[in-house]
Write a protein that holds these residues in place. Structure first.
Motif, mmCIF file in Angstrom:
data_model
loop_
_atom_site.group_PDB
_atom_site.id
_atom_site.type_symbol
_atom_site.label_atom_id
_atom_site.label_comp_id
_atom_site.label_asym_id
_atom_site.label_seq_id
_atom_site.Cartn_x
_atom_site.Cartn_y
_atom_site.Cartn_z
ATOM 1 N N TRP A 1 0.843 -1.194 0.000
ATOM 2 C CA TRP A 1 0.000 0.000 0.000
ATOM 3 C C TRP A 1 0.877 1.242 0.000
ATOM 4 C CZ3 TRP A 1 1.149 -2.961 4.125
ATOM 5 C CH2 TRP A 1 1.563 -2.339 5.311
ATOM 6 N N GLN A 2 0.304 2.350 -0.453
ATOM 7 C CA GLN A 2 1.036 3.608 -0.522
ATOM 8 C C GLN A 2 0.924 4.346 0.805
ATOM 9 O OE1 GLN A 2 0.509 5.966 -4.115
ATOM 10 N NE2 GLN A 2 0.735 7.869 -2.960
ATOM 11 N N VAL A 3 2.065 4.838 1.294
ATOM 12 C CA VAL A 3 2.078 5.583 2.553
ATOM 13 C C VAL A 3 2.466 7.045 2.341
ATOM 14 C CG1 VAL A 3 2.499 3.602 4.036
ATOM 15 C CG2 VAL A 3 4.439 4.783 2.985
ATOM 16 N N GLY A 4 2.716 7.430 1.109
ATOM 17 C CA GLY A 4 3.076 8.802 0.783
ATOM 18 C C GLY A 4 3.483 8.865 -0.677
ATOM 19 N N PRO A 5 3.607 10.062 -1.245
ATOM 20 C CA PRO A 5 4.016 10.176 -2.651
ATOM 21 C C PRO A 5 5.381 9.527 -2.897
ATOM 22 C CG PRO A 5 3.209 12.276 -1.819
ATOM 23 C CD PRO A 5 3.356 11.381 -0.625
ATOM 24 N N GLY A 6 5.401 8.488 -3.719
ATOM 25 C CA GLY A 6 6.644 7.792 -4.013
ATOM 26 C C GLY A 6 7.077 6.799 -2.954
ATOM 27 N N HIS A 7 6.263 6.602 -1.922
ATOM 28 C CA HIS A 7 6.605 5.695 -0.826
ATOM 29 C C HIS A 7 5.534 4.611 -0.692
ATOM 30 C CE1 HIS A 7 9.870 8.188 0.831
ATOM 31 N NE2 HIS A 7 9.091 9.226 0.565
ATOM 32 N N HIS A 8 5.972 3.355 -0.641
ATOM 33 C CA HIS A 8 5.056 2.236 -0.425
ATOM 34 C C HIS A 8 5.552 1.389 0.739
ATOM 35 C CE1 HIS A 8 3.836 3.353 -4.498
ATOM 36 N NE2 HIS A 8 2.733 2.655 -4.305
ATOM 37 N N ALA A 9 4.614 0.756 1.416
ATOM 38 C CA ALA A 9 4.932 -0.208 2.466
ATOM 39 C C ALA A 9 4.492 -1.584 1.997
ATOM 40 C CB ALA A 9 4.232 0.168 3.770
ATOM 41 N N ALA A 10 5.136 -2.608 2.535
ATOM 42 C CA ALA A 10 4.784 -3.975 2.149
ATOM 43 C C ALA A 10 4.976 -4.917 3.329
ATOM 44 C CB ALA A 10 5.632 -4.442 0.970
ATOM 45 N N ILE A 11 4.065 -5.868 3.455
ATOM 46 C CA ILE A 11 4.207 -6.980 4.385
ATOM 47 C C ILE A 11 4.290 -8.241 3.535
ATOM 48 C CG2 ILE A 11 3.146 -8.309 6.252
ATOM 49 C CD1 ILE A 11 1.743 -5.780 7.152
ATOM 50 N N VAL A 12 5.387 -8.964 3.670
ATOM 51 C CA VAL A 12 5.637 -10.134 2.835
ATOM 52 C C VAL A 12 5.822 -11.350 3.730
ATOM 53 C CG1 VAL A 12 7.038 -11.101 0.979
ATOM 54 C CG2 VAL A 12 6.865 -8.610 1.237
ATOM 55 N N ALA A 13 4.976 -12.358 3.556
ATOM 56 C CA ALA A 13 5.104 -13.621 4.283
ATOM 57 C C ALA A 13 5.675 -14.660 3.324
ATOM 58 C CB ALA A 13 3.756 -14.070 4.826
ATOM 59 N N VAL A 14 6.806 -15.258 3.717
ATOM 60 C CA VAL A 14 7.505 -16.200 2.850
ATOM 61 C C VAL A 14 7.550 -17.572 3.505
ATOM 62 C CG1 VAL A 14 9.649 -16.687 1.613
ATOM 63 C CG2 VAL A 14 8.943 -14.315 1.987
ATOM 64 N N ALA A 15 7.204 -18.590 2.734
ATOM 65 C CA ALA A 15 7.340 -19.977 3.182
ATOM 66 C C ALA A 15 8.524 -20.590 2.447
ATOM 67 C CB ALA A 15 6.069 -20.759 2.901
ATOM 68 N N THR A 16 9.410 -21.235 3.209
ATOM 69 C CA THR A 16 10.627 -21.785 2.617
ATOM 70 C C THR A 16 11.031 -23.053 3.360
ATOM 71 O OG1 THR A 16 12.976 -21.353 2.184
ATOM 72 C CG2 THR A 16 12.000 -20.260 4.094
ATOM 73 N N PRO A 17 11.628 -24.040 2.668
ATOM 74 C CA PRO A 17 12.065 -25.259 3.361
ATOM 75 C C PRO A 17 13.377 -25.062 4.113
ATOM 76 C CG PRO A 17 12.581 -25.400 1.031
ATOM 77 C CD PRO A 17 11.788 -24.137 1.224
ATOM 78 N N VAL A 18 14.050 -23.927 3.874
ATOM 79 C CA VAL A 18 15.337 -23.664 4.503
ATOM 80 C C VAL A 18 15.189 -22.469 5.443
ATOM 81 C CG1 VAL A 18 17.775 -23.132 4.129
ATOM 82 C CG2 VAL A 18 16.516 -24.490 2.434
ATOM 83 N N SER A 19 15.704 -22.583 6.646
ATOM 84 C CA SER A 19 15.621 -21.494 7.612
ATOM 85 C C SER A 19 16.559 -20.364 7.201
ATOM 86 C CB SER A 19 15.998 -22.010 9.008
ATOM 87 O OG SER A 19 15.939 -20.956 9.952
ATOM 88 N N ARG A 20 15.969 -19.195 6.918
ATOM 89 C CA ARG A 20 16.763 -18.027 6.511
ATOM 90 C C ARG A 20 16.294 -16.814 7.302
ATOM 91 N NH1 ARG A 20 15.900 -20.054 0.964
ATOM 92 N NH2 ARG A 20 17.861 -20.938 0.185
#
Length: 320
Positions: free
Chosen positions: A273-292
């Motif tokens: 989502w946009q939080v200001g002109p030219g600025h976006h925020a993101a929440i990313v949930a990642v599933a992976t078989p390797v702990s990183r």
């Protein structure tokens, strides 16, 4: 519990040209207000309804522009207020939304007054009316030039703040230009007024030459419809930002997926989502078989400068 500005990260998501745009809008307000006072004063002294009408018409635009100026001022002064958990960058979109409503009301009033004028024609002092329209057009063209949006550049750098948890926040303070709906709302007001002046000049010239006095209110109706369409477009754009809507053609979510997803890693949840002109925020949930560590995935997003605030959650899933 009090919220301290020292806690956590800074969330200043103002547009890169915030202060420049604020100064320009103040200058345009001053220019328009001076013209408004001169027209109302001259109309009162000389008994000209045309001057009075145009002066009061300009006052509505001054009022709308004041909303934008106050939004710039408030957003800047409270940019570091921790109670605005995602900063004050969206205040401009709120002001743009309010300004679009004012613009739509002006268009409706223009159309209604034009219909009344068609039904009950009045005598027109063509020479005076044309002079007023020309002066108004010049003022609006100067204002439009001052409000020109020439920040089509992108510059910035990223700062990663890694905490070593299974979810982590990252701030890429890449102050890209972005679309400033607050500035756009003022620009639309000025252009709408300029278009009204052009239509009025055309109608008045033809009316004085051929006696087609009906053209003046007809052009008012046409202008009102065009301005209404502009207001609707501005309402949609600013409203989309306020509702965290990703418009068609916005490819940021796809860019994030392309940067993160591989044969092993997959995104299970994504919010952008946009939080200001030219600025976006993101929440990313990642599933992976390797702990990183989350910083591993945030490094993949470092080149996406539109992302100013990133939260990555990593889930180890052997079946992924």
């Amino acid at each position: 519990m009090s919220i301290s500005p020292e806690m956590g990260h800074s969330h200043v998501f103002l547009g890169s040209d915030h202060e420049r745009n604020e100064r320009r809008i103040r200058l345009v307000i001053a220019l328009t207000a001076v013209m408004m006072v001169v027209e109302i004063g001259a109309g009162t002294i000389y008994g000209s309804m045309a001057l009075l009408a145009d002066g009061w018409h300009m006052s509505t635009h001054v009022s709308a522009m004041l909303i934008s100026a106050l939004a710039y001022l408030y957003a800047r002064r409270h940019a570091h207020n921790a109670r605005f958990t995602f900063g004050t960058g969206k205040l401009g979109d709120l002001a743009g939304f309010a300004s679009a409503i004012v613009l739509a009301l002006i268009a409706l009033i223009m159309g209604w007054e034009s219909v009344l004028r068609l039904l009950d024609p009045v005598a027109i002092n063509f020479r005076e009316a044309i002079a007023i329209a020309v002066v108004g057009l010049v003022v609006n063209l100067v204002s439009a030039w001052l409000l020109r949006d020439d920040h089509g550049h992108h510059h910035g750098h990223s700062h990663a703040h890694d905490h070593g948890h299974e979810h982590d926040d990252d701030h890429h303070h890449g102050h890209s230009g972005g679309r400033d709906n607050n500035l756009r709302s003022v620009y639309v007001h000025v252009i709408a007024d300029a278009m009204t002046s052009v239509l009025a000049i055309v109608a008045l010239l033809l009316g004085s030459r051929f006696g087609w006095t009906f053209l003046d209110p007809v052009m008012g109706i046409v202008g009102g419809l065009v301005i209404l369409q502009w207001a609707w477009s501005l309402l949609r754009m600013s409203g989309a930002v306020l509702l965290d809507f990703i418009p068609q053609g916005e490819d940021l979510p796809e860019e994030i997926r392309e940067a993160i997803e591989t044969d092993e890693d997959r995104i299970t949840d994504l919010h952008v989502w946009q939080v200001g002109p030219g600025h976006h925020a993101a929440i990313v949930a990642v599933a992976t078989p390797v702990s990183r560590d989350p910083s591993f995935y945030k490094a993949r997003l470092a080149d996406i400068h539109e992302l100013s605030h990133v939260t990555v959650e990593v889930t180890v899933d052997k079946a992924a």
